[in-house]
Design an enzyme around this catalytic site. Structure first.
Site, PDB file in Angstrom:
ATOM      1  N   ASP A  46       0.839  -1.203   0.000  1.00 29.95           N
ATOM      2  CA  ASP A  46       0.000   0.000   0.000  1.00 29.95           C
ATOM      3  C   ASP A  46       0.873   1.251   0.000  1.00 29.95           C
ATOM      4  OD1 ASP A  46      -2.884   1.153   0.710  1.00 29.95           O
ATOM      5  OD2 ASP A  46      -1.416   2.242   1.932  1.00 29.95           O
ATOM      6  N   TYR A  51       2.759   9.848   0.095  1.00 28.93           N
ATOM      7  CA  TYR A  51       3.835   9.263   0.908  1.00 28.93           C
ATOM      8  C   TYR A  51       5.216   9.580   0.315  1.00 28.93           C
ATOM      9  CZ  TYR A  51      -0.064   6.416   2.693  1.00 28.93           C
ATOM     10  OH  TYR A  51      -1.271   5.988   3.217  1.00 28.93           O
ATOM     11  N   LYS A  76      -2.763   5.915  -4.083  1.00 29.72           N
ATOM     12  CA  LYS A  76      -3.884   6.819  -3.796  1.00 29.72           C
ATOM     13  C   LYS A  76      -3.564   8.205  -4.331  1.00 29.72           C
ATOM     14  CE  LYS A  76      -3.877   4.574   0.728  1.00 29.72           C
ATOM     15  NZ  LYS A  76      -2.416   4.462   0.999  1.00 29.72           N
ATOM     16  N   HIS A 109      -7.856   9.439  -2.026  1.00 29.27           N
ATOM     17  CA  HIS A 109      -7.269   9.363  -0.677  1.00 29.27           C
ATOM     18  C   HIS A 109      -8.208   9.894   0.407  1.00 29.27           C
ATOM     19  CE1 HIS A 109      -3.007   9.188   1.262  1.00 29.27           C
ATOM     20  NE2 HIS A 109      -3.924   8.890   2.156  1.00 29.27           N
ATOM     21  N   ILE A 230      -3.540  -3.459   6.599  1.00 34.16           N
ATOM     22  CA  ILE A 230      -2.237  -3.090   6.019  1.00 34.16           C
ATOM     23  C   ILE A 230      -1.298  -2.544   7.091  1.00 34.16           C
ATOM     24  CG2 ILE A 230      -2.935  -2.781   3.605  1.00 34.16           C
ATOM     25  CD1 ILE A 230      -3.358   0.247   4.266  1.00 34.16           C
ATOM     26  N   LYS A 232       1.903  -1.388   9.044  1.00 33.70           N
ATOM     27  CA  LYS A 232       3.203  -0.899   8.578  1.00 33.70           C
ATOM     28  C   LYS A 232       4.294  -1.317   9.551  1.00 33.70           C
ATOM     29  CE  LYS A 232       6.738   2.000   9.165  1.00 33.70           C
ATOM     30  NZ  LYS A 232       7.441   2.350  10.423  1.00 33.70           N
TER      31      LYS A 232
HETATM   32  N1  LIG Z   1      -5.779   6.068   3.680  1.00 34.29           N
HETATM   33  C1  LIG Z   1      -5.294   6.819   4.641  1.00 34.29           C
HETATM   34  O1  LIG Z   1      -5.726   7.971   4.853  1.00 34.29           O
HETATM   35  C2  LIG Z   1      -4.204   6.257   5.516  1.00 34.29           C
HETATM   36  C3  LIG Z   1      -3.899   6.895   6.728  1.00 34.29           C
HETATM   37  C4  LIG Z   1      -2.903   6.332   7.538  1.00 34.29           C
HETATM   38  C5  LIG Z   1      -2.251   5.179   7.126  1.00 34.29           C
HETATM   39  N2  LIG Z   1      -2.564   4.581   5.914  1.00 34.29           N
HETATM   40  C6  LIG Z   1      -1.864   3.356   5.456  1.00 34.29           C
HETATM   41  O2  LIG Z   1      -2.007   2.362   6.458  1.00 34.29           O
HETATM   42  C7  LIG Z   1      -0.728   1.885   6.829  1.00 34.29           C
HETATM   43  C8  LIG Z   1      -0.731   1.424   8.269  1.00 34.29           C
HETATM   44  O3  LIG Z   1      -1.166   2.442   9.131  1.00 34.29           O
HETATM   45  P1  LIG Z   1      -0.190   3.202  10.150  1.00 34.29           P
HETATM   46  O4  LIG Z   1       1.203   3.146   9.654  1.00 34.29           O
HETATM   47  O5  LIG Z   1      -0.829   4.516  10.400  1.00 34.29           O
HETATM   48  O6  LIG Z   1      -0.337   2.402  11.498  1.00 34.29           O
HETATM   49  P2  LIG Z   1      -0.173   0.879  12.008  1.00 34.29           P
HETATM   50  O7  LIG Z   1       0.180  -0.018  10.896  1.00 34.29           O
HETATM   51  O8  LIG Z   1      -1.385   0.613  12.829  1.00 34.29           O
HETATM   52  O9  LIG Z   1       1.006   1.011  13.038  1.00 34.29           O
HETATM   53  C9  LIG Z   1       2.328   1.212  12.642  1.00 34.29           C
HETATM   54  C10 LIG Z   1       3.156   1.269  13.912  1.00 34.29           C
HETATM   55  O10 LIG Z   1       3.080   0.014  14.591  1.00 34.29           O
HETATM   56  C11 LIG Z   1       4.385  -0.505  14.796  1.00 34.29           C
HETATM   57  N3  LIG Z   1       4.284  -1.977  14.623  1.00 34.29           N
HETATM   58  C12 LIG Z   1       4.095  -2.656  13.474  1.00 34.29           C
HETATM   59  N4  LIG Z   1       4.023  -3.969  13.721  1.00 34.29           N
HETATM   60  C13 LIG Z   1       4.159  -4.127  15.055  1.00 34.29           C
HETATM   61  C14 LIG Z   1       4.175  -5.254  15.911  1.00 34.29           C
HETATM   62  N5  LIG Z   1       4.011  -6.496  15.442  1.00 34.29           N
HETATM   63  N6  LIG Z   1       4.348  -5.045  17.250  1.00 34.29           N
HETATM   64  C15 LIG Z   1       4.511  -3.785  17.725  1.00 34.29           C
HETATM   65  N7  LIG Z   1       4.492  -2.689  16.964  1.00 34.29           N
HETATM   66  C16 LIG Z   1       4.326  -2.853  15.632  1.00 34.29           C
HETATM   67  C17 LIG Z   1       5.260   0.166  13.782  1.00 34.29           C
HETATM   68  O11 LIG Z   1       6.554   0.309  14.286  1.00 34.29           O
HETATM   69  P3  LIG Z   1       7.859  -0.159  13.439  1.00 34.29           P
HETATM   70  O12 LIG Z   1       7.698   0.407  12.059  1.00 34.29           O
HETATM   71  O13 LIG Z   1       8.988   0.422  14.217  1.00 34.29           O
HETATM   72  O14 LIG Z   1       7.850  -1.665  13.452  1.00 34.29           O
HETATM   73  C18 LIG Z   1       4.603   1.527  13.641  1.00 34.29           C
HETATM   74  O15 LIG Z   1       5.063   2.401  14.649  1.00 34.29           O
HETATM   75  C19 LIG Z   1       0.194   3.068   6.548  1.00 34.29           C
HETATM   76  O16 LIG Z   1       1.541   2.694   6.515  1.00 34.29           O
HETATM   77  C20 LIG Z   1      -0.365   3.521   5.228  1.00 34.29           C
HETATM   78  O17 LIG Z   1       0.081   2.660   4.189  1.00 34.29           O
HETATM   79  C21 LIG Z   1      -3.545   5.105   5.135  1.00 34.29           C
END
Ligand SMILES: NC(=O)c1ccc[n+]([C@@H]2O[C@H](COP(=O)([O-])OP(=O)(O)OC[C@H]3O[C@@H](n4cnc5c(N)ncnc54)[C@H](OP(=O)(O)O)[C@@H]3O)[C@@H](O)[C@H]2O)c1
Length: 276
Positions: A46, A51, A76, A109, A230, A232
């Site tokens: 994704d 980004y 997006k 987006h 998804i 990250k």
């Molecule tokens: N459409 C939209 O408006 C929108 C908005 C926000 C995000 N997104 C997409 O969604 C994706 C995911 O959302 P997000 O990045 O906001 O949040 P997330 O995936 O909920 O959380 C990411 C955080 O969790 C940590 N993490 C990942 N796996 C872990 C595990 N197994 N144990 C402990 N911590 C863990 C990561 O740290 P480390 O990296 O240090 O492991 C990072 O700090 C984004 O990367 C993006 O592609 C879309």
């Protein structure tokens, strides 16, 4: 190697239920992360114009050694590409940066309802789908009211609505609405992003019962209700952990206890007032 199950979209294409989130990785970081992720079984990546890492995603895809057709790539288009016809140049730019001749899924987006351009933008998305440069088209951060306008004023029902969902922001009404209209809900910030969700004692307790980590409990909560997620991470150990959620099941007691994490209806982003 674990591959995530595939979920069929309303246009017949299939999306891997678990993908790699890539914000806020830069081009170099994301290229390495994509190679690592593909090597451990991820087939869904994704990204977004916003980004600033589509070039790195494309480099990672080519370095992964896996055929393009086996991968599902989402990007997006943000507010800069809203308005009649603007999305066409947006998609061309993304394809050029990614070095691909199509993306699997293109999302609006944010709806940006005050600008009132998402309907004309969606009509351009319909044309882009017909052109073959994108297979599936969808939206992100759309509320039922925004979707209702698309249903009334355009022809194609979005295949996906990517919204913020996790046990603290469970959004059951939005999920049910999407499902009722044949739209797959994709959870972003599935682990709670930078919140302290994963430190909740109830997650450690449920995790201990199943021999799983808090992150795995949360991701199982998503996939068990049919959502695409998804998460990250650029950490190879966590990548593997996050994908390994298809070999256990949360029971009714676990699900009931997870409901205690719900932060209430005012938690999370409000896409009537946020976004870009
Ligand atoms: N459409 C939209 O408006 C929108 C908005 C926000 C995000 N997104 C997409 O969604 C994706 C995911 O959302 P997000 O990045 O906001 O949040 P997330 O995936 O909920 O959380 C990411 C955080 O969790 C940590 N993490 C990942 N796996 C872990 C595990 N197994 N144990 C402990 N911590 C863990 C990561 O740290 P480390 O990296 O240090 O492991 C990072 O700090 C984004 O990367 C993006 O592609 C879309």
């Amino acid at each position: 190697m674990t591959l995530a199950p595939l979920i069929e979209l309303n246009d017949g294409y299939k999306i891997p239920q678990l993908g790699l989130g890539t914000w806020p990785l830069d081009d170099a970081q994301v290229a390495d992360a994509v190679v690592e992720a593909v090597s451990c079984g991820y087939r869904h990546i994704d990204t977004a114009v916003k980004y600033g890492n589509e070039t790195g995603v494309g480099n990672g895809i080519r370095a992964s050694g896996v055929a393009r057709g086996e991968l599902f790539v989402t990007t997006k288009l943000d507010g800069g590409f809203q308005g009649s016809g603007k999305a066409a140049a947006g998609l061309d730019g993304s394809l050029e940066r990614l070095g691909l001749d199509y993306v699997d899924l293109l999302l609006i987006h944010w709806p940006l309802p005050r600008r009132d351009e998402f309907v004309s933008t969606w009509k351009t998305f319909e044309e882009l789908q017909a052109s073959g440069k994108v297979r599936s088209i969808g939206v992100s951060n759309f509320k039922p009211s925004h979707l209702d306008r698309l249903f009334r004023e355009t022809d194609v029902v979005p295949a996906v609505n990517q919204i913020q969902v996790n046990p603290a922001i469970p959004r059951p009404v939005a999920i049910a609405f999407n499902e009722q209209h044949g739209i797959v809900t994709e959870s972003y910030s599935p682990l709670g992003a930078s919140s302290d969700l994963l430190n909740a004692p109830v997650l450690a307790s449920i995790g201990n019962k199943h021999g799983r980590t808090p992150g795995q409990v949360v991701l199982r909560w998503h996939v068990q209700q049919g959502l695409v997620a998804i998460p990250k991470t650029a950490n190879p150990q966590r990548m593997r952990e996050n994908l390994d959620v298809f070999g256990f099941e949360l029971d009714q007691d676990d699900l009931r206890r997870l409901q205690t994490l719900d932060a209430g209806p005012d938690a999370g982003v409000d896409s009537d007032v946020q976004g870009h």
